[in-house]
Structure formats: structure tokens, C-alpha cells
Write an enzyme that holds these catalytic residues in place. Structure first.
Site, PDB file in Angstrom:
ATOM      1  N   ASP A 299     -41.436  31.975   2.451  1.00  0.00           N
ATOM      2  CA  ASP A 299     -41.226  30.853   1.530  1.00  0.00           C
ATOM      3  C   ASP A 299     -41.676  29.557   2.179  1.00  0.00           C
ATOM      4  O   ASP A 299     -41.726  29.454   3.403  1.00  0.00           O
ATOM      5  CB  ASP A 299     -39.724  30.773   1.159  1.00  0.00           C
ATOM      6  CG  ASP A 299     -39.475  30.069  -0.163  1.00  0.00           C
ATOM      7  OD1 ASP A 299     -39.945  28.927  -0.332  1.00  0.00           O
ATOM      8  OD2 ASP A 299     -38.809  30.659  -1.030  1.00  0.00           O
TER       9      ASP A 299
ATOM     10  N   ASN B 108     -43.153  37.008  -5.808  1.00  0.00           N
ATOM     11  CA  ASN B 108     -42.249  36.251  -6.679  1.00  0.00           C
ATOM     12  C   ASN B 108     -42.481  34.737  -6.608  1.00  0.00           C
ATOM     13  O   ASN B 108     -42.153  34.020  -7.547  1.00  0.00           O
ATOM     14  CB  ASN B 108     -40.804  36.593  -6.251  1.00  0.00           C
ATOM     15  CG  ASN B 108     -39.788  35.597  -6.766  1.00  0.00           C
ATOM     16  OD1 ASN B 108     -39.375  35.657  -7.910  1.00  0.00           O
ATOM     17  ND2 ASN B 108     -39.382  34.656  -5.909  1.00  0.00           N
TER      18      ASN B 108
ATOM     19  N   TYR C 262     -48.730  27.016 -17.030  1.00  0.00           N
ATOM     20  CA  TYR C 262     -47.818  28.054 -16.538  1.00  0.00           C
ATOM     21  C   TYR C 262     -48.029  29.359 -17.319  1.00  0.00           C
ATOM     22  O   TYR C 262     -48.131  30.447 -16.726  1.00  0.00           O
ATOM     23  CB  TYR C 262     -46.371  27.575 -16.683  1.00  0.00           C
ATOM     24  CG  TYR C 262     -45.345  28.585 -16.248  1.00  0.00           C
ATOM     25  CD1 TYR C 262     -45.106  28.820 -14.894  1.00  0.00           C
ATOM     26  CD2 TYR C 262     -44.601  29.308 -17.183  1.00  0.00           C
ATOM     27  CE1 TYR C 262     -44.154  29.757 -14.488  1.00  0.00           C
ATOM     28  CE2 TYR C 262     -43.651  30.230 -16.780  1.00  0.00           C
ATOM     29  CZ  TYR C 262     -43.430  30.452 -15.435  1.00  0.00           C
ATOM     30  OH  TYR C 262     -42.497  31.378 -15.037  1.00  0.00           O
TER      31      TYR C 262
ATOM     32  N   SER D  90     -43.874  36.490 -16.539  1.00  0.00           N
ATOM     33  CA  SER D  90     -42.863  35.748 -17.302  1.00  0.00           C
ATOM     34  C   SER D  90     -42.972  36.148 -18.766  1.00  0.00           C
ATOM     35  O   SER D  90     -44.058  36.480 -19.249  1.00  0.00           O
ATOM     36  CB  SER D  90     -43.103  34.244 -17.187  1.00  0.00           C
ATOM     37  OG  SER D  90     -42.321  33.545 -18.141  1.00  0.00           O
TER      38      SER D  90
ATOM     39  N   LYS E 133     -49.216  32.992 -15.775  1.00  0.00           N
ATOM     40  CA  LYS E 133     -48.417  34.217 -15.826  1.00  0.00           C
ATOM     41  C   LYS E 133     -49.133  35.334 -16.611  1.00  0.00           C
ATOM     42  O   LYS E 133     -48.948  36.518 -16.329  1.00  0.00           O
ATOM     43  CB  LYS E 133     -47.034  33.924 -16.413  1.00  0.00           C
ATOM     44  CG  LYS E 133     -46.176  33.065 -15.479  1.00  0.00           C
ATOM     45  CD  LYS E 133     -45.936  33.766 -14.148  1.00  0.00           C
ATOM     46  CE  LYS E 133     -45.031  33.004 -13.212  1.00  0.00           C
ATOM     47  NZ  LYS E 133     -44.736  33.720 -11.967  1.00  0.00           N
TER      48      LYS E 133
ATOM     49  N   ILE F  21     -34.276  33.388  -7.985  1.00  0.00           N
ATOM     50  CA  ILE F  21     -34.324  34.828  -8.273  1.00  0.00           C
ATOM     51  C   ILE F  21     -34.824  35.593  -7.048  1.00  0.00           C
ATOM     52  O   ILE F  21     -34.381  36.703  -6.771  1.00  0.00           O
ATOM     53  CB  ILE F  21     -35.256  35.101  -9.485  1.00  0.00           C
ATOM     54  CG1 ILE F  21     -34.840  34.269 -10.702  1.00  0.00           C
ATOM     55  CG2 ILE F  21     -35.218  36.580  -9.847  1.00  0.00           C
ATOM     56  CD1 ILE F  21     -35.840  34.297 -11.852  1.00  0.00           C
TER      57      ILE F  21
ATOM     58  N   TYR G  89     -42.462  26.883 -11.219  1.00  0.00           N
ATOM     59  CA  TYR G  89     -41.888  26.960 -12.560  1.00  0.00           C
ATOM     60  C   TYR G  89     -40.852  25.856 -12.744  1.00  0.00           C
ATOM     61  O   TYR G  89     -41.029  24.968 -13.574  1.00  0.00           O
ATOM     62  CB  TYR G  89     -41.241  28.328 -12.808  1.00  0.00           C
ATOM     63  CG  TYR G  89     -40.427  28.361 -14.074  1.00  0.00           C
ATOM     64  CD1 TYR G  89     -41.048  28.204 -15.317  1.00  0.00           C
ATOM     65  CD2 TYR G  89     -39.035  28.514 -14.054  1.00  0.00           C
ATOM     66  CE1 TYR G  89     -40.306  28.201 -16.488  1.00  0.00           C
ATOM     67  CE2 TYR G  89     -38.292  28.520 -15.219  1.00  0.00           C
ATOM     68  CZ  TYR G  89     -38.933  28.359 -16.436  1.00  0.00           C
ATOM     69  OH  TYR G  89     -38.199  28.341 -17.589  1.00  0.00           O
TER      70      TYR G  89
ATOM     71  N   ASP H 187     -47.049  29.379   2.744  1.00  0.00           N
ATOM     72  CA  ASP H 187     -47.547  28.873   1.463  1.00  0.00           C
ATOM     73  C   ASP H 187     -48.462  29.964   0.915  1.00  0.00           C
ATOM     74  O   ASP H 187     -49.543  30.201   1.476  1.00  0.00           O
ATOM     75  CB  ASP H 187     -48.319  27.566   1.690  1.00  0.00           C
ATOM     76  CG  ASP H 187     -48.929  27.025   0.405  1.00  0.00           C
ATOM     77  OD1 ASP H 187     -48.889  27.727  -0.628  1.00  0.00           O
ATOM     78  OD2 ASP H 187     -49.452  25.894   0.435  1.00  0.00           O
TER      79      ASP H 187
HETATM   80  N1  LIG Z   1     -36.111  31.120 -13.768  1.00  0.00           N
HETATM   81  C1  LIG Z   1     -36.720  31.516 -14.854  1.00  0.00           C
HETATM   82  O1  LIG Z   1     -36.266  31.251 -15.969  1.00  0.00           O
HETATM   83  C2  LIG Z   1     -37.974  32.365 -14.767  1.00  0.00           C
HETATM   84  C3  LIG Z   1     -38.425  33.015 -15.920  1.00  0.00           C
HETATM   85  C4  LIG Z   1     -39.569  33.811 -15.849  1.00  0.00           C
HETATM   86  C5  LIG Z   1     -40.246  33.931 -14.648  1.00  0.00           C
HETATM   87  N2  LIG Z   1     -39.788  33.274 -13.550  1.00  0.00           N
HETATM   88  C6  LIG Z   1     -40.562  33.442 -12.317  1.00  0.00           C
HETATM   89  O2  LIG Z   1     -39.729  33.979 -11.310  1.00  0.00           O
HETATM   90  C7  LIG Z   1     -40.140  33.466 -10.038  1.00  0.00           C
HETATM   91  C8  LIG Z   1     -38.957  32.805  -9.342  1.00  0.00           C
HETATM   92  O3  LIG Z   1     -38.480  31.778 -10.163  1.00  0.00           O
HETATM   93  P1  LIG Z   1     -37.150  30.960  -9.845  1.00  0.00           P
HETATM   94  O4  LIG Z   1     -36.594  30.504 -11.151  1.00  0.00           O
HETATM   95  O5  LIG Z   1     -36.291  31.705  -8.901  1.00  0.00           O
HETATM   96  O6  LIG Z   1     -37.792  29.679  -9.142  1.00  0.00           O
HETATM   97  P2  LIG Z   1     -37.248  28.745  -7.962  1.00  0.00           P
HETATM   98  O7  LIG Z   1     -38.007  27.472  -8.106  1.00  0.00           O
HETATM   99  O8  LIG Z   1     -35.755  28.714  -7.964  1.00  0.00           O
HETATM  100  O9  LIG Z   1     -37.728  29.527  -6.662  1.00  0.00           O
HETATM  101  C9  LIG Z   1     -39.080  29.683  -6.376  1.00  0.00           C
HETATM  102  C10 LIG Z   1     -39.214  29.888  -4.880  1.00  0.00           C
HETATM  103  O10 LIG Z   1     -40.608  29.967  -4.583  1.00  0.00           O
HETATM  104  C11 LIG Z   1     -40.871  29.117  -3.481  1.00  0.00           C
HETATM  105  N3  LIG Z   1     -42.259  28.660  -3.542  1.00  0.00           N
HETATM  106  C12 LIG Z   1     -42.809  27.771  -4.385  1.00  0.00           C
HETATM  107  N4  LIG Z   1     -44.105  27.585  -4.098  1.00  0.00           N
HETATM  108  C13 LIG Z   1     -44.384  28.376  -3.035  1.00  0.00           C
HETATM  109  C14 LIG Z   1     -45.540  28.619  -2.258  1.00  0.00           C
HETATM  110  N5  LIG Z   1     -46.699  27.982  -2.510  1.00  0.00           N
HETATM  111  N6  LIG Z   1     -45.474  29.508  -1.244  1.00  0.00           N
HETATM  112  C15 LIG Z   1     -44.308  30.126  -0.951  1.00  0.00           C
HETATM  113  N7  LIG Z   1     -43.159  29.942  -1.640  1.00  0.00           N
HETATM  114  C16 LIG Z   1     -43.204  29.062  -2.669  1.00  0.00           C
HETATM  115  C17 LIG Z   1     -39.882  27.968  -3.607  1.00  0.00           C
HETATM  116  O11 LIG Z   1     -39.702  27.301  -2.376  1.00  0.00           O
HETATM  117  C18 LIG Z   1     -38.643  28.722  -4.075  1.00  0.00           C
HETATM  118  O12 LIG Z   1     -37.871  29.189  -3.004  1.00  0.00           O
HETATM  119  C19 LIG Z   1     -41.302  32.508 -10.309  1.00  0.00           C
HETATM  120  O13 LIG Z   1     -42.527  33.215 -10.162  1.00  0.00           O
HETATM  121  C20 LIG Z   1     -41.089  32.136 -11.757  1.00  0.00           C
HETATM  122  O14 LIG Z   1     -42.286  31.740 -12.388  1.00  0.00           O
HETATM  123  C21 LIG Z   1     -38.669  32.493 -13.573  1.00  0.00           C
END
Ligand SMILES: NC(=O)c1ccc[n+]([C@@H]2O[C@H](COP(=O)([O-])OP(=O)(O)OC[C@H]3O[C@@H](n4cnc5c(N)ncnc54)[C@H](O)[C@@H]3O)[C@@H](O)[C@H]2O)c1
Length: 253
Positions: A37, A88, A156, A143, A160, A18, A92, A61
């Protein structure tokens, strides 16, 4: 005219999923974007540049203060200012689902370090730059789980829910500096990384969860980007401390 012309944004976790969609959309609206990232944000930078936008990638990080400070200083070095932070980055997709009685202290702390400390540290680093301009937009990613709960994801869900608390307290602290701090709470959103990591049980849960929404499908990253641009733009200048659920009407509050 593009709504974010002249603005500079940082998107944490912007290399994939996302976050990559937020990065591309903010750039499409005229913002120069820093993708911060753990993994290489270069491919997203190239997509943005091919469309005529400007972006940089910073390895970061968000759980480490020196990294979030460098994320901001590299952004200011490249683009001269900082107006928008999309916090973001989050753990997850790869969290193993297990009962709260089985979660280890190490797993608990790791989720909190990224999802809670990382959101706070990103804002802590960004706010001084925003204060210089007397204006800023912070969009924290929560979330729908923080409202609904989810078995197997107590750490988690707690992390959130903390994002809502950070959003509200910091919105009250920094409103006087012209900084708006809001949160987006997405429902289940289908990303390439998420689908690739999905087990049979998760797939069955996802299919069922679509039927529990007013709009009978799960979300896509494209369903979230419009709200992100709205919260990043002057259109939302009198809105702060709020959390908006985008989940097709699964949760209504
Ligand atoms: N996908 C879903 O269904 C969903 C639903 C609700 C909320 N979210 C939230 O949306 C956000 C993005 O989710 P997503 O599904 O795209 O996840 P994803 O795992 O596809 O992407 C997450 C990104 O964050 C990066 N990341 C992880 N740990 C990190 C750190 N310590 N420092 C820097 N970067 C880091 C990862 O490398 C990755 O590029 C998250 O906060 C997640 O909790 C996702």
C-alpha cells in the site's frame, strides 16, 4: 483445516478499507500475507500477528512498475513463494464527483494509472512467480459501477470496466499455466475511510441506493471476504475469467 494453509498472498491497497478486511480474512484462513500500500500497512500486520498469523507490509505505488516488482520480490524473500494476488488498490473514496465534461485530463490519467495500469502491473509482477508453481489465483477488484454506470464518475466507471477486460484477456492467456483470474465487483460498501470522506449529498445517495437493492442495505467489507477466500482457494479451481457482483442484488446479470 484452514483453506489457505501454506499459501502466500499479496493484497494491494491492503492497509485500509476493504483491502484490510481481505488481508485479515486471508490470514485467518492460513495464508501468509503481504500488504502492499501507499500508506503504512503495519497496523494490519500487527492485527494479523496478534491472531497468530504472519504478514509483512511493503510500501508500494501500484502505478509504478519498479514498486510492483519490489512488492513481489519482498514477498518471495519473506515467504518463499507467491500463490494469490488480490489487486484491490484503487482510487475511489477520494475521487471528486464531476460531470464527464468537467473532468481534467490529469484526473482521468491518474484514475487510469492506479485502477487500470496498477491492476495490470500487479499481475505482470506476480505471474512469473505463479508460473514457477504451475498454479495461481488472481482476484481483481472491479465495481458494480462498471455495470450500472454512475453520474460524476465516468473515469472511475471506465477504469473498472477495464478491469473486466483485463480479467478476461489475462484469464485466457494464463489458464494454461494453471492461473485462475477472476474479479469481484462490489456494490457500495461502507468503510471507515469512505464514511469519513462522505458529504451530505453522498450520504443521501447511499441511503437511497440501499433501497434499490433486493437486500435493503449497503455492503460492509465483511460481505466481500467470503468470495475472496473462495476465489483464492482450490474450491474455485475450475473458474476463471469471471466477474461476480456482490451488491445485495442491485445488479442481476
Ligand atoms: N467502497 C466501495 O463502495 C467500493 C465499491 C466498489 C468497488 N470498490 C473498490 O474496492 C477497492 C477498495 O476500496 P475501499 O473502499 O476499501 O477504498 P479505500 O480508499 O478505503 O482503500 C483503498 C486503499 O488503496 C490504497 N491505494 C490507493 N492508491 C494506491 C496506489 N497507487 N498504490 C497502492 N495502494 C494504493 C489506499 O492507500 C488505501 O489503503 C478499490 O479498488 C475500490 O475501487 C469499493
Amino acid at each position: 483445516m484452514a483453506r489457505l494453509e501454506g499459501k502466500v498472498a499479496v493484497v494491494t491497497g491492503g492497509a485500509q478499507g476493504i483491502g484490510a478486511a481481505y488481508s485479515k480474512k486471508l490470514a485467518e484462513e492460513g495464508a501468509r500475507v503481504c500488504i502492499a500500500d501507499l500508506v503504512d500497512g503495519g497496523p494490519v500486520v500487527r492485527v494479523i500477528e496478534q491472531s497468530g498469523g504472519r504478514a509483512i507490509a511493503v510500501t508500494c505505488d501500484v502505478a509504478r512498475e519498479s514498486d510492483t516488482e519490489r512488492m513481489v520480490s519482498d514477498t518471495v524473500a519473506a515467504f518463499g513463494r507467491l500463490d494469490i494476488l488480490v489487486a484491490n488498490a484503487g482510487l475511489y473514496t477520494h475521487i471528486a464527483r464531476m460531470k464527464a465534461t468537467e473532468i481534467s485530463v490529469e484526473d482521468w490519467d491518474q484514475v487510469m494509472a492506479v485502477n487500470v495500469r496498477g491492476v495490470w502491473l500487479s499481475a505482470k509482477a506476480a505471474i512469473p512467480e505463479m508460473q514457477k508453481n504451475g498454479y495461481g489465483k488472481i482476484i481483481n477488484i472491479a465495481s458494480s459501477v462498471s455495470f450500472k454506470g454512475a453520474p460524476g464518475l465516468t473515469h472511475y466507471g471506465a477504469s473498472k470496466a477495464a478491469v473486466l477486460g483485463i480479467t478476461r484477456s489475462m484469464a485466457r492467456e494464463f489458464g494454461g499455466d494453471g492461473i485462475c483470474i477472476n474479479a469481484i465487483a462490489p456494490g457500495p460498501t461502507e468503510t471507515e475511510t469512505g464514511l469519513a470522506a462522505e458529504t451530505e449529498e453522498m450520504r443521501a445517495r447511499r441511503v437511497k441506493s440501499a433501497q434499490d437493492r433486493a437486500l435493503k442495505r449497503n455492503g460492509l467489507p465483511e460481505d466481500l471476504v467470503g468470495l475472496c477466500v473462495f476465489l483464492a482457494s482450490a474450491d474455485s479451481d475450475f473458474m476463471t475469467g469471471q466477474t461476480v457482483v456482490v451488491d445485495g442484488g442491485g445488479i442481476m446479470w
